[in-house]
Write an enzyme that holds these catalytic residues in place. Sequence first.
Site, PDB file in Angstrom:
ATOM      1  N   CYS A 167      13.793  11.403   6.268  1.00  0.00           N
ATOM      2  CA  CYS A 167      13.708  11.101   7.563  1.00  0.00           C
ATOM      3  C   CYS A 167      15.217  10.885   7.670  1.00  0.00           C
ATOM      4  CB  CYS A 167      13.121   9.212   7.704  1.00  0.00           C
ATOM      5  SG  CYS A 167      14.101   8.265   6.646  1.00  0.00           S
ATOM      6  N   LYS A 193       1.359  -1.317  -0.171  1.00  0.00           N
ATOM      7  CA  LYS A 193      -0.069  -0.565  -0.144  1.00  0.00           C
ATOM      8  C   LYS A 193       1.179   1.183  -0.175  1.00  0.00           C
ATOM      9  CE  LYS A 193      -1.216   3.737   1.618  1.00  0.00           C
ATOM     10  NZ  LYS A 193      -0.899   4.935   1.228  1.00  0.00           N
ATOM     11  N   SER A 252       5.191   8.222   9.184  1.00  0.00           N
ATOM     12  CA  SER A 252       4.934   9.323  10.790  1.00  0.00           C
ATOM     13  C   SER A 252       4.959   8.929  11.482  1.00  0.00           C
ATOM     14  CB  SER A 252       4.002  10.541  10.870  1.00  0.00           C
ATOM     15  OG  SER A 252       3.018  10.173  10.273  1.00  0.00           O
ATOM     16  N   GLU A 262       9.210  17.596  14.241  1.00  0.00           N
ATOM     17  CA  GLU A 262      10.099  16.479  12.408  1.00  0.00           C
ATOM     18  C   GLU A 262       9.064  18.333  11.573  1.00  0.00           C
ATOM     19  OE1 GLU A 262       8.262  13.483  10.808  1.00  0.00           O
ATOM     20  OE2 GLU A 262      10.808  13.066  10.283  1.00  0.00           O
TER      21      GLU A 262
HETATM   22  P1  NAD Z   1       2.629   9.072   6.334  1.00  0.00           P
HETATM   23  O1  NAD Z   1       2.413   8.678   8.155  1.00  0.00           O
HETATM   24  O2  NAD Z   1       1.742  10.675   6.571  1.00  0.00           O
HETATM   25  O3  NAD Z   1       2.459   8.134   5.652  1.00  0.00           O
HETATM   26  C1  NAD Z   1       2.890   7.145   5.774  1.00  0.00           C
HETATM   27  C2  NAD Z   1       1.904   6.267   4.464  1.00  0.00           C
HETATM   28  O4  NAD Z   1       0.499   5.827   6.144  1.00  0.00           O
HETATM   29  C3  NAD Z   1       1.006   5.923   3.401  1.00  0.00           C
HETATM   30  O5  NAD Z   1       0.934   5.028   3.103  1.00  0.00           O
HETATM   31  C4  NAD Z   1       0.040   6.834   3.883  1.00  0.00           C
HETATM   32  O6  NAD Z   1      -1.203   6.341   3.497  1.00  0.00           O
HETATM   33  C5  NAD Z   1      -0.745   6.165   5.485  1.00  0.00           C
HETATM   34  N1  NAD Z   1      -1.241   6.958   6.116  1.00  0.00           N
HETATM   35  C6  NAD Z   1      -1.778   8.237   6.063  1.00  0.00           C
HETATM   36  N2  NAD Z   1      -2.613   8.689   7.601  1.00  0.00           N
HETATM   37  C7  NAD Z   1      -3.127   7.258   7.930  1.00  0.00           C
HETATM   38  C8  NAD Z   1      -3.874   7.423   9.449  1.00  0.00           C
HETATM   39  N3  NAD Z   1      -4.612   7.644   9.362  1.00  0.00           N
HETATM   40  N4  NAD Z   1      -4.408   6.208   9.042  1.00  0.00           N
HETATM   41  C9  NAD Z   1      -3.826   4.642   8.424  1.00  0.00           C
HETATM   42  N5  NAD Z   1      -2.589   5.104   7.314  1.00  0.00           N
HETATM   43  C10 NAD Z   1      -2.315   6.730   7.445  1.00  0.00           C
HETATM   44  O7  NAD Z   1       4.308   9.758   6.112  1.00  0.00           O
HETATM   45  P2  NAD Z   1       4.149  10.591   4.885  1.00  0.00           P
HETATM   46  O8  NAD Z   1       3.899  11.936   5.195  1.00  0.00           O
HETATM   47  O9  NAD Z   1       4.346   9.691   3.137  1.00  0.00           O
HETATM   48  O10 NAD Z   1       6.096  10.078   5.091  1.00  0.00           O
HETATM   49  C11 NAD Z   1       6.658  11.276   5.307  1.00  0.00           C
HETATM   50  C12 NAD Z   1       7.097  11.056   6.859  1.00  0.00           C
HETATM   51  O11 NAD Z   1       7.191   9.083   6.993  1.00  0.00           O
HETATM   52  C13 NAD Z   1       8.182  11.828   7.931  1.00  0.00           C
HETATM   53  O12 NAD Z   1       7.503  11.470   9.233  1.00  0.00           O
HETATM   54  C14 NAD Z   1       9.426  10.544   7.573  1.00  0.00           C
HETATM   55  O13 NAD Z   1      10.301  11.472   8.528  1.00  0.00           O
HETATM   56  C15 NAD Z   1       9.316   9.103   8.109  1.00  0.00           C
HETATM   57  N6  NAD Z   1       9.884   8.904   7.273  1.00  0.00           N
HETATM   58  C16 NAD Z   1      10.598   7.901   7.833  1.00  0.00           C
HETATM   59  C17 NAD Z   1      11.837   6.345   7.918  1.00  0.00           C
HETATM   60  C18 NAD Z   1      12.333   5.557   8.346  1.00  0.00           C
HETATM   61  O14 NAD Z   1      13.040   4.845   7.680  1.00  0.00           O
HETATM   62  N7  NAD Z   1      12.474   6.271   9.958  1.00  0.00           N
HETATM   63  C19 NAD Z   1      11.735   7.029   6.312  1.00  0.00           C
HETATM   64  C20 NAD Z   1      10.839   8.109   5.201  1.00  0.00           C
HETATM   65  C21 NAD Z   1      10.417   8.707   6.221  1.00  0.00           C
END
Ligand code: NAD
Length: 510
Positions: free
Chosen positions: A296, A188, A241, A395
Site C-alpha cells: 500500500c 480474520k 482496499s 490502484e
Molecule cells: P481486500 O479489501 O480485498 O481484502 C481485505 C480484507 O477484506 C480481507 O480479509 C478480505 O477477506 C476482506 N474482504 C474482501 N472482500 C470483502 C467483501 N466484499 N466484504 C467484506 N470483506 C471483504 O484487500 P486485499 O486485496 O486483501 O489487499 C490489498 C489492498 O489493501 C490494497 O488496496 C492495498 O492498498 C490495501 N492495503 C492498505 C494498507 C494501508 O495501510 N492503508 C496496507 C496494506 C494493504
Amino acid sequence: MTEVADQFTEERAGEVTRVAHWIDGALVEGTSGRSGPVYNPATGEQSGEVDFATTEEVDAAVQAAKRAFASWRSMSLSRRTELFFRIRELVHDHSDDLARLLTLEHGKVFSDAQGEVARGLEVIEFCCGIPELLKGSYSEQASTGIDVYSIRQPLGVVAGITPFNFPAMVPMWMWAPAIACGNTFVLKPSEKDPSASMLTAELLKEAGLPDGVFNVVHGDKVAVDAVLEHPEIVAVSFVGSTPIARYVYETGTKNGKRVQALGGAKNHMIVLPDADIEMAADAAVSAGYGSAGERCMAVSMLVAVGHAADDLVGAIQQRLPQVKVGDGMKPDSEMGPLVTREHRDKVASYIEKGAAEGAKVVTDGRESAPDNGGFFLGVTLLDEVTPEMDVYKDEIFGPVLGITRVDTYEEAVRLVNENPYGNGVAIFTRDGGVARQFQFEVNAGMVGVNVPIPVPVAYYSFGGWKNSLFGDLHIYGPEGIQFYTQGKVVTSRWPDPATSKVDLGFPQTR
Ligand code: NAD
C-alpha cells in the site's frame, strides 16, 4: 519446529493442507462446508484449503474472547510485560519460519518477507513498554482535598480484518497493541495467505498467552459481516482496499463500534530537477517493484518535474533488465510473482489499457515474465501518463510504474493534493526549503523526503488521509494505544473527617 511450520517442509510439498480456525487456544475445523484455495504463487499449485467461518463459528471465537477478557484485563502490567517479552523472543526466534510461510503463500521474496516480520516485530517491541504507554496523569489538590487523575482501560473484545499483502505484519499492527492494552482479540486474516496467522497463534500460546485472548477465524464476506454485526465486538481495525474499508467503516460504526479502516493508495513520488537522479532512480525501482508492487506504500506514480523527466526515464530503463524475477525462495530472486492468477491478469490488463489510453510503454512486463505456471509478471514502465487515464486513477497494485511529466513544482503538488487517496508521498530534491514547504502543504498522511517508502517507525503511527483511511485514529504507535483503550477520569476525595460537612451545591474546583 511448530505444527504450522511443519506443514510446509519439503517432505510434505505437493500436499494440500487444510487450514482450520483457532478458537480458545485450539484448532477448530470449520463446519460450513465452504472453503477457499491457497496457492503457492511461484508454481501456481494449490498448497492449502482454508475453511470459511459461519456466523456461529465467529460467535464461538467472540465468546472465547469474552470469557478470557475479565482475567486478562486484570493481569498486572508487570506480568503482561513479562509475557510480551516472551512473545517478542518467540516471534524473533521463528522469524524465518514466518517469512517462509509468507513467501510460500504470498509470493514475496524471502528477504522481503524477513523484512516484513522485522517491521512487525518492532510493533511487538513497542508494546513491551505497555506500562509506560498506559500511564495516566494526576492532579493533586484540584480542589481543596480533591485529586483528579486519568486512566486508560481496555475496550473488551476487539477484532482485526487484514489484507493479503502483509499477512504477518499487518495483523501484528493490530493484535499486539490490542492485547497489550488488555483487550481480547479475534483476527480474520486474508483467505489468500492464512498460514502466518496460524503460526502466530501457536507462538502466542507457547509464550503463555491464556487461551481465548487471541483467536483466528478465516473466511470471506460472511465472516466479515459476522464480525461487523456482532454485538459483543466493540472495536474493529481493518486494512485492505478502499471500497471494503469504506464498507467496514460504515457498517461497523452503524453497529455502534469504534472503527479504524485503512484503505488503498496511489502513492506519488515527485522528482525535482535538482534531485540526484541516480538516487531517485534507485528509489523508484525499489519502491515501485519491491514485493511486485503489492504494497500500500509502493510508489506507483512518478511525477517528473521539468528536465528531470528524460534523465529519470533513462536511468530507470537502464536498471530494469537487471531486476531478477523468480521464485521468492530462490536466493537470487529480487521480485516474486503476484498473489493469484486473477490478480496477475488484472494487473497485466492495465498495460494494454495504458497503451490504448495513450501512455508510452517503455518496458512491457508481459515480455519478461517467467513462464512456469506461476503468477509472474515482469516489471512495466509507462511514460507520458496523464491524470485522466485509468492507469493514473486506479490502484493497480502490481509491478507497473507510471511517469507523468509536469513543468513546475506547483503542478506536481496539485496532482497529489487533488488525488482521492492520501496514503504515502515522497519528494526527491536537494533543496531543503522546498522539501519543508512540501511537508507543510501536501495532503497525505505519510511523507518521505528523499525516502520513497516512508512507513513510520513503531513509535509513531501509520495512516493515510482522504480515501486511504476511514476513522479518526491511525494504526499502531501512540494512536494505536488510544484506539484500543478508553479514557476514564476519577475525581477523588479522601476527606479529613475534621472538615467534613453536608454541602448541596454543585462541586466547585476553586
Ligand atoms: P481486500 O479489501 O480485498 O481484502 C481485505 C480484507 O477484506 C480481507 O480479509 C478480505 O477477506 C476482506 N474482504 C474482501 N472482500 C470483502 C467483501 N466484499 N466484504 C467484506 N470483506 C471483504 O484487500 P486485499 O486485496 O486483501 O489487499 C490489498 C489492498 O489493501 C490494497 O488496496 C492495498 O492498498 C490495501 N492495503 C492498505 C494498507 C494501508 O495501510 N492503508 C496496507 C496494506 C494493504
